[in-house]
Design an enzyme around this catalytic site. Structure first.
Site, PDB file in Angstrom:
ATOM      1  CB  SER A 197      -0.903   0.024   1.246  1.00 11.75           C
ATOM      2  OG  SER A 197      -1.570   1.268   1.368  1.00 11.75           O
ATOM      3  CE1 TYR A 224      -4.341  -2.030   4.701  1.00 11.67           C
ATOM      4  CE2 TYR A 224      -3.411   0.167   4.390  1.00 11.67           C
ATOM      5  CZ  TYR A 224      -3.943  -1.001   3.864  1.00 11.67           C
ATOM      6  OH  TYR A 224      -4.073  -1.134   2.498  1.00 11.67           O
TER       7      TYR A 224
END
Length: 271
Positions: free
Chosen positions: A137, A150
Site C-alpha cells: 500500500s 495497517y
C-alpha cells in the site's frame, strides 16, 4: 501455470483470481469465507477456467499450510503466489487503538502473509523458479496519522519483499511489492478518509500488473515497490529501456540527512 491468491473471496483478491483464471492459470482460491469462495469458483468454472478452493484463516500456520497442500494437490506446483488477504484497523492514532484489533491486523496482513509464503516458497526454491507478489500500500511507504497497524504491516511487507529478493534471487525466486491504489472495495467504502472520493484506481490496473509479473517480463523489478496508480507494465518497460535501475531504486530505505550521514548510503543489495 498455477497461482494461489489469498483473500480471494471478494474485492481485489476476487478480481485478481478471476483475471488470472481468464489468462489460463489454474487458480487456488484461499480465504476464510467458504460460501463466497464457492461463488468465485463457480464464476471461474462457468467461464471455462480451472480452480480449486481451500477455506482457511491465514493467521493459523497449520491451516495455511494445509490449504496450500490441498490446492497444490489439486492444481500442481505453485508458480505465482499473490498474498492479498488483509484488513484495516480503526482510523485513530496509535494511543487510541484497540489492542486486540491492532494485533489482529498485524496477524492477518503480515504474519498471515508469512504463513502462506512459508508454505509455498520452499517448493519454488526447490524447483528453481517462482514469483511472490505482496499486496502492499502507498500507506506503507509514508508516515500517516491513523491506522497504524495497517501502515506498519504494509511497510513490513515491503521489507519482506526485499528479504525474499535478497535471499532467493540466486535460487530463482522473484518478489514484488504491489500497491493497488485506492480501489472501490468494502474496506475502502467503510473508511472516513475516503468519504466523497471520486478518483478511485480501477482494479484492472492491478490485474494487468500481476499478469505482467507472472510472465516474467518485469523480473528486473524484483525486490521493488510498484504502485499501479502511477506504474504500468508499459511504463516499467519504458523505464528499463533507459538502462539498469539504481541499486536502491524503489526499495525501503532510511533517507540520509546529508552527504555526511552514513545512514541510507552505500546500499549494496545482492542483485
Amino acid at each position: 501455470m498455477v497461482a494461489i491468491v489469498t483473500g480471494a473471496s471478494r474485492g481485489i483478491g476476487r478480481a485478481i483470481a478471476l483475471d488470472l483464471a481468464a489468462a489460463g492459470f489454474g487458480v487456488g482460491l484461499l480465504a476464510r469465507n467458504g460460501e463466497r469462495l464457492a461463488q468465485v469458483a463457480a464464476e471461474i468454472r462457468a467461464a471455462g477456467g480451472e480452480c480449486a478452493v481451500a477455506t482457511a484463516d491465514v493467521t493459523d500456520a497449520g491451516g495455511a499450510a494445509d490449504a496450500v497442500t490441498h490446492l497444490e494437490g489439486a492444481l500442481g506446483p505453485t508458480t505465482l503466489l499473490v498474498n492479498n488477504a488483509g484488513r484495516i484497523d480503526a482510523e485513530v492514532p496509535l494511543w487510541e487503538a484497540d489492542v486486540e484489533q491492532w494485533r489482529a491486523v498485524i496477524e492477518t496482513n503480515l504474519i498471515g502473509s508469512f504463513h502462506v509464503s512459508r508454505a509455498v516458497v520452499p517448493g519454488m526454491v526447490a524447483r528453481g523458479a517462482g514469483r511472490v507478489v505482496e499486496l502492499a500500500s502507498g500507506a506503507g511507504a509514508r508516515d500517516t496519522v491513523v491506522t497504524s497497524a495497517y501502515t506498519d504491516s504494509k511497510a513490513a511487507l515491503l521489507r519482506q519483499v526485499g528479504h525474499l529478493h535478497e535471499a532467493g534471487f540466486d535460487l530463482g525466486l522473484r518478489a514484488f511489492g504491489l500497491a493497488p491504489g485506492v480501489v472501490v472495495t468494502d474496506m475502502t467504502s467503510s473508511m472516513r478518509q475516503h468519504e466523497g472520493r471520486t478518483d478511485f484506481t480501477p482494479v484492472e490496473r492491478t490485474c494487468e500488473m500481476i499478469r505482467a509479473i507472472a510472465t516474467g517480463e518485469l523480473d528486473a523489478f524484483s525486490g521493488c515497490y510498484l504502485r499501479v496508480t502511477y506504474d504500468s507494465p508499459a511504463s516499467l518497460r519504458a523505464r528499463l529501456e533507459k538502462g539498469a535501475l539504481p541499486p536502491s531504486a524503489r526499495r525501503l530505505l532510511i533517507a540520509p540527512w546529508g552527504s555526511d550521514d552514513p545512514h541510507g548510503d552505500g546500499f549494496t543489495p545482492v542483485r
